[in-house]
Design a protein around this motif. Structure first.
Motif, PDB file in Angstrom:
ATOM      1  N   TYR A  15     -26.537  26.400  18.148  1.00 28.82           N
ATOM      2  CA  TYR A  15     -25.680  27.477  17.673  1.00 28.82           C
ATOM      3  C   TYR A  15     -24.205  27.069  17.731  1.00 28.82           C
ATOM      4  O   TYR A  15     -23.419  27.393  16.851  1.00 28.82           O
ATOM      5  CB  TYR A  15     -25.933  28.723  18.519  1.00 28.82           C
ATOM      6  CG  TYR A  15     -25.132  29.928  18.112  1.00 28.82           C
ATOM      7  CD1 TYR A  15     -25.122  30.375  16.790  1.00 28.82           C
ATOM      8  CD2 TYR A  15     -24.404  30.653  19.046  1.00 28.82           C
ATOM      9  CE1 TYR A  15     -24.395  31.479  16.409  1.00 28.82           C
ATOM     10  CE2 TYR A  15     -23.664  31.758  18.681  1.00 28.82           C
ATOM     11  CZ  TYR A  15     -23.669  32.171  17.358  1.00 28.82           C
ATOM     12  OH  TYR A  15     -22.951  33.265  16.991  1.00 28.82           O
ATOM     13  N   PHE A  36     -32.096  25.617  11.428  1.00 28.73           N
ATOM     14  CA  PHE A  36     -31.988  25.848  12.867  1.00 28.73           C
ATOM     15  C   PHE A  36     -33.299  25.475  13.552  1.00 28.73           C
ATOM     16  O   PHE A  36     -33.325  24.725  14.537  1.00 28.73           O
ATOM     17  CB  PHE A  36     -31.654  27.328  13.122  1.00 28.73           C
ATOM     18  CG  PHE A  36     -31.116  27.597  14.496  1.00 28.73           C
ATOM     19  CD1 PHE A  36     -29.755  27.774  14.707  1.00 28.73           C
ATOM     20  CD2 PHE A  36     -31.968  27.671  15.594  1.00 28.73           C
ATOM     21  CE1 PHE A  36     -29.259  28.026  15.970  1.00 28.73           C
ATOM     22  CE2 PHE A  36     -31.479  27.911  16.860  1.00 28.73           C
ATOM     23  CZ  PHE A  36     -30.116  28.094  17.057  1.00 28.73           C
ATOM     24  N   ASP A  96     -31.107  26.459  22.019  1.00 31.51           N
ATOM     25  CA  ASP A  96     -30.512  27.397  21.061  1.00 31.51           C
ATOM     26  C   ASP A  96     -28.996  27.370  21.143  1.00 31.51           C
ATOM     27  O   ASP A  96     -28.302  27.370  20.135  1.00 31.51           O
ATOM     28  CB  ASP A  96     -31.008  28.828  21.341  1.00 31.51           C
ATOM     29  CG  ASP A  96     -32.460  28.995  20.947  1.00 31.51           C
ATOM     30  OD1 ASP A  96     -32.841  28.435  19.905  1.00 31.51           O
ATOM     31  OD2 ASP A  96     -33.209  29.655  21.684  1.00 31.51           O
ATOM     32  N   ARG A 110     -20.914  29.790  11.995  1.00 34.03           N
ATOM     33  CA  ARG A 110     -22.228  30.215  12.493  1.00 34.03           C
ATOM     34  C   ARG A 110     -22.264  31.712  12.740  1.00 34.03           C
ATOM     35  O   ARG A 110     -21.231  32.338  13.011  1.00 34.03           O
ATOM     36  CB  ARG A 110     -22.527  29.495  13.808  1.00 34.03           C
ATOM     37  CG  ARG A 110     -22.482  27.987  13.715  1.00 34.03           C
ATOM     38  CD  ARG A 110     -23.826  27.405  13.281  1.00 34.03           C
ATOM     39  NE  ARG A 110     -23.685  26.022  12.820  1.00 34.03           N
ATOM     40  CZ  ARG A 110     -23.499  24.962  13.610  1.00 34.03           C
ATOM     41  NH1 ARG A 110     -23.419  25.116  14.909  1.00 34.03           N
ATOM     42  NH2 ARG A 110     -23.424  23.763  13.104  1.00 34.03           N
ATOM     43  N   PHE A 143     -30.273  31.950  13.740  1.00 36.58           N
ATOM     44  CA  PHE A 143     -31.239  31.488  14.751  1.00 36.58           C
ATOM     45  C   PHE A 143     -32.628  31.284  14.146  1.00 36.58           C
ATOM     46  O   PHE A 143     -33.415  30.518  14.670  1.00 36.58           O
ATOM     47  CB  PHE A 143     -31.321  32.482  15.912  1.00 36.58           C
ATOM     48  CG  PHE A 143     -30.263  32.260  16.947  1.00 36.58           C
ATOM     49  CD1 PHE A 143     -30.355  31.193  17.826  1.00 36.58           C
ATOM     50  CD2 PHE A 143     -29.179  33.116  17.051  1.00 36.58           C
ATOM     51  CE1 PHE A 143     -29.372  30.981  18.788  1.00 36.58           C
ATOM     52  CE2 PHE A 143     -28.207  32.914  18.010  1.00 36.58           C
ATOM     53  CZ  PHE A 143     -28.304  31.845  18.877  1.00 36.58           C
TER      54      PHE A 143
END
Lengths: 322, 303
Positions: free
Chosen positions: B226, B263, B222, B253, B258
């Protein structure tokens, strides 16, 4: 609140418990000493004569083995002659606590037996000076050498093997040599303390230096630090608290060499005082002097710990002051 | 369970594609050419990095991700000059670099603040090493400390700070030298999830506003998606570049992304690359579990 536990693995005690235990650590030996000194049926292998009776060689105040005392009593029994009387006593070399306590005062206030001899505080001052110079000179050379050895492999490989060898040679063995070279006064004594401290010191400090977190060096490198700045701006400040702690321990070792050192050449300092008083059979003074060494050592250490706390304010756990 | 249909991670919106086209026209800051790193171990030579090639463009954010033992730390340490490559070249602004230097700032997972210096002096350290006088170093340091929001703590010692604060100081310290590139070796790995999210936001904010190119090592998928423009995926034994992913999530972002399809698609791809479905589990990864609860237990099954 949970009941405080005295025995749990690696757990901090409360402040109160710490104080209690620290006081107890002094009280317990003192109690044992008192027990042996004041309870007549514990040990007391001698009889102190209070009345010589008919025994010709007994004098008032004389210390005599219990065995001999009772043999004389047996011999006189039934002859009608006066029997000797006495009280159980400890040998002259084990004075009671109150006698030593009195000697503390007495030792400082009694003038020396002969004019040219020194007062106790003068002897002590001599000893402190010998320790100071021995330790100071050793640290002056030993600490930089240790740091260099811990930082640069070249330095380490160049002199550490020899120092490893030399540290096994007992410092007192150099006594005669030191006197031959340096004369009979303070210089050879300082030399013995130097020899006793220096070689251990280099190895201890180099080890401490090696324990510096290498990532601090890496961080400094990525920030542009180079060789010499790395040594003075990262290595030295990074280990200084641990070096300070090492020095405190090493200072204690230096004291252990003091007695041997002071016997070399002309006997001097606290050792001279102790041997002299033992010769006069003033064992209360001997004990007082030995305890004074302990008190000086402990006080110095506590003072150094306090100083360390002030100097190294960044230390979280106060490693330098623990 | 309903299966969610995800787009391909290769599908980029026009804006994203356009941005990558412009990004690749920027000057190259760091170039890695045929980088090999071998270690001598008692059991023989181990290849930690094998033929690594990549470029980072000016003000790009590159994440390096891979399974444990893939050599991502070795890679970033080699870029910093803390390890020497066995062969190959690292070029910064077209010039080969050797050894560590202030042109490549580094932030470590373990903070590595100098415990004997206050926050201010920590930030001043690099400045003074690179020739600033005490006065100018102090002025600059204050600016950087202010930038990471720690003005109140300028005179505190590192042990008085929380983990997140320490890492902010470490970032300020690295940035103060105005390096060409900032290398970050799992910088938020030791932080709790909340602090970590906050630190990611801080870092994005810093990156947006400063002329800095970032190479960021992480094992958190993640985090990589990100933060990164592009993700360099390494594979282990030996460490090789498996794929360079252009993250299709639009910039700037925000945490809402998420759960966006781009994503998740990227995450799915990373999962497949890093934890490929294995035919048989390695012997040491298997545990030998048998039922140890009585059959007539109150709770018969946890499900």
């Amino acid at each position: 609140m949970k009941q405080s536990k005295w025995f749990s693995v690696r757990t901090e005690l409360t402040q109160k418990q710490v104080v209690t235990l620290s006081v107890m650590s002094f009280i317990i030996p003192l109690l044992l000493w008192s027990l042996i000194s004041y309870v007549p049926f514990i040990w007391h292998p001698k009889m102190e004569i209070s009345e010589p009776g008919a025994v010709s060689y007994f004098n008032k105040g004389m210390l005599i083995d219990k065995e001999d005392f009772y043999r004389e009593v047996d011999n006189l029994e039934g002859t009608g002659k006066p029997l000797p009387k006495g009280d159980p006593a400890n040998p002259v070399y084990l004075p009671a606590p109150h006698e030593v306590a009195a000697a503390f005062y007495k030792a400082f206030t009694t003038p020396p037996k002969r004019q040219e001899e020194k007062w106790l505080h003068e002897s002590l001052w001599d000893s402190i000076q010998v320790i100071f110079w021995g330790f100071f000179l050793s640290s002056l050379v030993g600490v930089p050498l240790g740091i260099l050895a811990g930082t640069y492999s070249v330095a380490s490989k160049l002199y550490e093997p020899f120092i490893e060898f030399f540290r096994y040679l007992p410092a007192p063995a150099f006594g005669a040599l030191a006197v031959a070279i340096l004369g009979i006064h303070d210089a050879p004594k300082i030399a013995i303390i130097f020899i006793g401290t220096f070689f251990q010191q280099v190895l201890v400090i180099s080890n401490t230096t090696r324990r510096l977190d290498p990532s601090l060096l890496e961080a400094a490198l990525t920030l542009g630090a180079k060789n010499v700045t790395l040594l003075f701006r990262v290595v030295v400040p990074g280990i200084i608290t641990n070096v300070y702690k090492d020095l405190r321990i090493l200072l204690g070792w230096a004291w252990t060499y003091l007695i041997v050192a002071e016997l070399i050449g002309t006997s001097s300092g606290i050792t001279w005082f102790i041997t002299q008083q033992a010769r006069y059979k003033n064992f209360d003074n001997v004990f007082a002097a030995i305890i004074i060494i302990g008190i000086i050592g402990l006080t110095t250490d506590i003072l150094l710990a306090k100083l360390g706390k002030r100097l190294f304010r960044w230390e979280k756990n106060n490693a330098a002051t623990a | 369970m309903t299966k969610i249909e995800l787009p391909s991670y290769l599908e980029q919106s026009d804006a994203v594609r356009d941005r990558f086209e412009r990004l690749k026209k920027r000057p190259v800051i760091l170039e890695v050419e045929n980088l090999y790193k071998e270690f001598d171990t008692p059991t023989g030579k181990v290849t930690a990095l094998k033929d690594i090639n990549f470029k980072t463009y000016k003000r790009e954010f590159v994440c390096v991700i891979g399974p444990s033992g893939c050599g991502k730390s070795t890679l970033v340490r080699t870029l910093a000059g803390l390890e020497t490559q066995s062969s190959g070249r690292v070029l910064l602004d077209g010039k080969e670099v050797q050894g560590p230097g202030p042109d490549r700032g580094m932030v470590f997972q373990g903070y590595t603040l100098f415990p004997w210096l206050t926050v201010k002096k920590n930030v001043m350290f690099g400045l003074q090493m690179t020739g600033h006088s005490r006065v100018t170093a102090e002025e600059e340091a204050f600016q950087w400390i202010d930038l990471v929001g720690l003005s109140k703590f300028a005179n505190s010692y590192p042990h008085q700070l929380s983990g997140g604060m320490k890492q902010r100081v470490a970032i300020a310290r690295a940035l103060a030298n105005q390096p060409r590139i900032l290398l970050m070796d799992e910088p938020f790995g030791a932080l709790d999830a909340q602090t970590r999210a906050k630190m990611q936001a801080y870092l994005m904010e810093i990156w947006k506003n400063i002329d800095i190119t970032i190479v960021f090592i992480t094992h958190d998928l993640d985090e990589a998606i990100y933060l990164a423009d592009r993700i360099l995926v390494l594979k282990a034994h030996p460490g090789e570049v498996q794929e360079v992913i252009e993250v299709p999530v639009p910039q700037p972002r925000n945490p809402d992304q998420f759960l966006s399809p781009e994503f998740l698609a990227t995450k799915k791809r990373l999962e497949d690359l890093i934890h490929p479905p294995k035919k048989e589990d390695a012997e040491e990864d298997r545990i030998n579990m048998v039922r140890m609860v009585p059959v007539d237990d109150e709770v018969e099954s946890v499900f």
